[in-house]
Motif scaffolding. Structure first.
Motif, PDB file in Angstrom:
ATOM      1  N   VAL A  79      15.257  69.648  14.011  1.00  0.00           N
ATOM      2  CA  VAL A  79      15.247  70.683  12.981  1.00  0.00           C
ATOM      3  C   VAL A  79      16.247  70.286  11.904  1.00  0.00           C
ATOM      4  CG1 VAL A  79      15.572  73.134  12.478  1.00  0.00           C
ATOM      5  CG2 VAL A  79      14.678  72.434  14.712  1.00  0.00           C
ATOM      6  N   SER A  80      15.856  70.460  10.653  1.00  0.00           N
ATOM      7  CA  SER A  80      16.741  70.126   9.527  1.00  0.00           C
ATOM      8  C   SER A  80      17.709  71.272   9.279  1.00  0.00           C
ATOM      9  CB  SER A  80      15.918  69.830   8.272  1.00  0.00           C
ATOM     10  OG  SER A  80      15.223  68.620   8.401  1.00  0.00           O
ATOM     11  N   ASP A  81      18.629  71.430  10.193  1.00  0.00           N
ATOM     12  CA  ASP A  81      19.702  72.412  10.040  1.00  0.00           C
ATOM     13  C   ASP A  81      21.002  71.704  10.412  1.00  0.00           C
ATOM     14  OD1 ASP A  81      19.589  72.207  12.785  1.00  0.00           O
ATOM     15  OD2 ASP A  81      18.795  74.221  13.113  1.00  0.00           O
ATOM     16  N   ASN A  82      22.003  72.436  10.789  1.00  0.00           N
ATOM     17  CA  ASN A  82      23.276  71.813  11.164  1.00  0.00           C
ATOM     18  C   ASN A  82      23.560  71.929  12.651  1.00  0.00           C
ATOM     19  OD1 ASN A  82      24.000  70.997   8.505  1.00  0.00           O
ATOM     20  ND2 ASN A  82      24.571  73.108   8.027  1.00  0.00           N
ATOM     21  N   SER A  83      22.520  72.145  13.446  1.00  0.00           N
ATOM     22  CA  SER A  83      22.718  72.296  14.889  1.00  0.00           C
ATOM     23  C   SER A  83      23.056  70.957  15.532  1.00  0.00           C
ATOM     24  CB  SER A  83      21.463  72.890  15.524  1.00  0.00           C
ATOM     25  OG  SER A  83      20.350  72.083  15.228  1.00  0.00           O
TER      26      SER A  83
END
Length: 871
Positions: free
Chosen positions: A122-126
């Motif tokens: 996923v293109s997030d900061n996880s």
């Protein structure tokens, strides 16, 4: 460390820090560039989805100058425009990693993004959980696959392997923001533990390249408030392989590491993310680039050196994190830029097959060779073999699931046909007919061995049926479009008759339910008592209108195969949708939760019916963005599935003339369909929302279809990481590709609805062979995007007045040329003779009484008594 732009020849790294584009504020010319990027990316993404079979990916041309070796002109590196990261957030669930079209191996970094990581990344900061080798793309629900992830430590505190973390609960590590980069056949990411990961694939094997800084001592910076200080580690990499999957569904498994060679092999039994049963998966991992120091196994965070075998993991004992696996600690990889290569073969058959796949496909560990082969030869020009096993290795099928013939490849998953029949399969019929033909044969094989066609299938498991038996439509669509290569249409016909006539014991995973009432009453009663099988006794509207269209599709197949009596019977059943039409039903809503019940001018909607023939009220807007959006998933108690009665009241593609009449005629129909799109009731994140974008054609107003297509693209479909409005389900990209090329299929019929393409010219190689092309051209193309309405058209130089075209155009080729303008055309496609076919007339209503059971239905009173709230 190697930089992303040096590692892949195609394009610069994607930056997570880049803000999403604000399309409506962009200049029109810039928007056109975005259109092109979206189009090219989606054409690349489509065959990388999870449908399973191989074929030829055809090269699409936006203009003759871009043709290169495929049609004249200079070479253009089309792959540099592809961004696999489109749709990797905002619920798109797109798989962005390294893969081949229809390949089994799909390698990417898995994130711990709750409810978003169905496809792994996923293109997030996880944080990053590991790197795994099999994924699905675009699915909803729980995460799918992600079996046997690798995780890499650059070293351990005090050079003690016991002080490294192994558990899935404790090992997640932050990524370096902005370091994620994806290109065709390639994915890379930097981690904050001094590990850089790159990956590419062949059909059944993933190849990873892990790079390290090379310093003897490395510092892990603390960004965790519970960790009091930074931690120093000694450079000596550890790579572990975990038996978990993304859903943590393993029921049992085993793993072994060989301390001399470093090979790690294993297997596990897992649960499909949207289906019943279990599936077995196998892997074989080898490593190159550094000497082995130690080997061992781990359960949770308990790592044991020298114990190199675990069996029955998950079989009767509890592991809090689900983590159990094997690990290898290496000496410093001082050569080749401090790199360790990891090669992981996968199989659904055996460990031996997984090892054979890896050794045969990547014998040399040459990362650049594999990447070049993946991106150039395979994606543009090559035939891709099946996602299970190549034809030359059928003799090893000792544990082959019964759904695969010993002498034939078969698809391992159709996830799910309820989504894909509307756009994905029709698109493959045009751009990759060999692949679609293989899928048709696979569906027939599944029927032979399972007794039913699937409506959803993944990893050899039966998936849940969401609506009708929509494989019937896929088969009919292929039949009317003349796919014939070694297709056993007689068996296909038996398969669709089984769906229509024989209720299975478990119709929640195959076939249809409530068939006794369907045959006798012509609808599924809301209060039906079905003792012939079991399944969700809900969704009577959505299942009913889909059953009707399934039966209409069967009638086309019956007619084409010469079964005239059956053709008449199923054609008649195709009109059963009318039994759900309550002409008195008003559109009721509340602007304020405690405010009065309001109503619009629109009257007449699909509504559930009872055994006695009376209608039961269901809020016409329920399960839409304006009213209780999330109450009609698989376990819903409502009569519509993932969509409102407003939406399903338009799903009559076989009988649009009758529907338009019931809605008050063409002008009233257009007004209602426009309201559907402007009121917020429409939701483009689900595939049922696609066809209503173009149904203005049936009322002779194709210009409005063009308007809405250009409204949704690029406002909802664009080139940002959140550029898909819902789970891709392998069809969001198909919708965009169709809309931008200038035609949209009515799946199951030989009908494509025409709108102006987003480009000056689109060329598709004709299926008749030779140097023939199907060309769609805008004669007075406007790059500023103001002229979007067709004024006139010619086909091969002759005047063409229909607002639709048949599949013959893509078989024989030809030139379809449009003249466009800034205002709606006064003639083209507007006359009755220019509209798409409607397969029923007023004489087919028979003794149907649309007012039957209407008496006594006080919808406002039911609304009040039910205490429903919201708009």
């Amino acid at each position: 460390m190697r930089r992303a732009e040096e590692s892949s020849p195609f394009r610069k790294p994607f930056s997570m820090a880049a803000a999403p584009l604000r399309f409506r504020g962009m200049p029109r010319r810039s928007r056109f560039v975005v259109y092109a990027l979206v189009f090219i990316s989606f054409l690349y993404l489509i065959p990388r989805m999870h449908l399973g079979m191989g074929g030829t990916l055809l090269f699409f041309l936006i203009s003759p100058e871009a043709a290169g070796p495929y049609g004249g002109g200079h070479k253009v590196d089309i792959l540099r425009y592809v961004d696999p990261l489109i749709g990797t957030t905002n619920g798109g669930h797109v798989f962005p990693g390294a893969s081949l079209p229809y390949g089994m191996a799909k390698a990417v970094a898995d994130t711990n993004s709750h409810a978003e990581n169905a496809a792994g990344f996923v293109s997030d900061n996880s944080e990053i959980l590991g790197f795994s080798h099999m994924h699905d793309s675009g699915t909803g629900g729980q995460p799918s696959m992600g079996n046997f992830p690798l995780f890499v430590h650059a070293g351990c505190p005090e050079d003690d392997h016991k002080q490294c973390v192994y558990s899935l609960m404790d090992r997640p590590i932050a990524r370096v923001n902005g370091s994620a980069f994806a290109a065709p056949g390639y994915f890379s990411l930097n981690l904050t533990n001094h590990v850089r990961a790159e990956m590419t694939v062949t059909e059944h094997t993933a190849l990873y390249r892990f790079s390290f800084p090379g310093n003897d001592t490395l510092t892990l910076k603390s960004d965790d408030p519970l960790r009091k200080k930074d931690v120093d580690i000694t450079y000596s990499p550890i790579i572990l392989v975990d038996l978990v999957d993304l859903m943590n569904s393993r029921s049992t498994g085993g793993i072994q590491v060989y301390n001399q060679s470093g090979r790690i092999v294993g297997e596990g039994q897992y649960q499909p993310s949207f289906g019943a049963g279990r599936y077995n998966a196998f892997f074989c991992a080898d490593f190159k680039g550094a000497a082995i120091r130690k080997t061992g196994t781990f359960i949770s965070n308990n790592a044991t050196e020298g114990v190199n075998f675990l069996d029955g993991v998950g079989n009767g004992f509890y592991i809090p994190s689900g983590s159990a696996g094997a690990w290898i600690q290496f000496e410093k990889p001082v050569e080749n830029n401090h790199e360790i290569m990891a090669r992981v073969g996968v199989s659904f058959i055996s460990v031996e097959q997984a090892c054979d796949n890896a050794e045969r496909e990547i014998a040399d560990y040459n990362f650049e060779r594999v990447e070049r082969h993946c991106c150039r030869h395979r994606i543009i020009r090559g035939r891709i073999s099946c996602g299970i096993i190549p034809p030359s290795h059928t003799s090893t099928r000792k544990s082959l699931p019964k759904t695969a013939d010993a002498g034939r490849l078969t698809c391992r998953r159709f996830y799910c046909i309820w989504d894909s029949f509307r756009a994905q399969h029709p698109l493959l019929t045009i751009i990759d007919p060999p692949a679609q033909t293989d899928m048709i044969r696979a569906l027939i094989d599944i029927y032979r061995h399972e007794g039913k066609l699937p409506d959803c299938r993944m990893s050899f498991s039966k998936g849940y049926t969401q609506g009708g038996s929509n494989a019937d439509i896929v088969l009919a669509d292929a039949f009317v479009k003349n796919l014939t290569d070694n297709i056993d249409w007689d068996t296909a016909y038996k398969a669709v008759l089984s769906d229509a006539e024989e209720e299975p014991q478990m119709w929640g995973v195959e076939g249809r339910g409530n068939l006794e009432s369907w045959h006798k009453l012509g609808y599924i009663p809301w209060d039906d008592i079905d003792t012939n099988g079991t399944g969700p006794m809900s969704r009577s509207i959505s299942r009913g209108v889909e059953y009707a269209y399934d039966d209409f599709a069967i009638s086309l197949l019956a007619s084409g195969l010469g079964h005239d009596a059956d053709a008449k019977k199923y054609h008649q059943r195709g009109s059963n949708w009318r039994n759900y039409w309550n002409p008195q039903q008003a559109d009721l809503y509340r602007e304020d939760p405690d405010g009065p019940v309001l109503k619009t001018k629109f009257k007449g909607f699909m509504q559930p019916r009872k055994l006695d023939g009376s209608f039961r009220y269901e809020n016409t807007r329920a399960c839409s963005p304006v009213h209780n959006m999330h109450i009609c998933y698989y376990d819903t108690h409502l009569s519509s599935y993932e969509g409102s009665p407003w939406l399903y009241s338009f799903f009559v593609p076989q009988d649009m003339d009758s529907l338009i009449t019931l809605m008050g005629g063409p002008d009233a129909f257009v007004e209602r369909l426009n309201y559907f799109h402007t009121s917020g009731i429409s939701y483009m994140g689900n595939e049922q929302g696609f066809l209503p974008v173009f149904q203005f054609h049936y009322a002779g107003r194709p210009a409005i279809s063009s308007y809405w297509a250009r409204s949704y693209i690029p406002s909802l479909f664009n080139s940002s990481v959140n550029g898909i409005p819902g789970n891709d389900d392998c069809a969001m990209g198909a919708f965009s590709a169709f809309a931008m090329m200038g035609f949209f299929p009515v799946a199951g019929q030989d009908v494509y609805l025409l709108t102006p393409p987003f480009f000056r010219e689109v060329k598709i190689k004709a299926k008749s062979g030779g140097n023939k092309w199907a060309v769609i051209r805008v004669k007075n193309f406007d790059p500023e995007g103001r002229r979007i309405y067709i004024q006139s058209a010619t086909l091969n130089g002759r005047r063409y007045t229909r607002n639709w075209i048949t599949h013959e155009f893509f078989i024989k080729g030809g030139i379809l040329e449009f003249v466009v303008g800034e205002e709606e055309g006064k003639e083209w496609g507007r006359g009755e003779e220019g509209r798409p076919p409607s397969w029923y007339g007023d004489e087919d209503f028979g003794d149907w009484d649309g007012n039957k059971g209407v008496e006594g239905v006080d919808a406002e009173e039911e609304e009040r008594q039910a205490g429903r709230r919201g708009r």
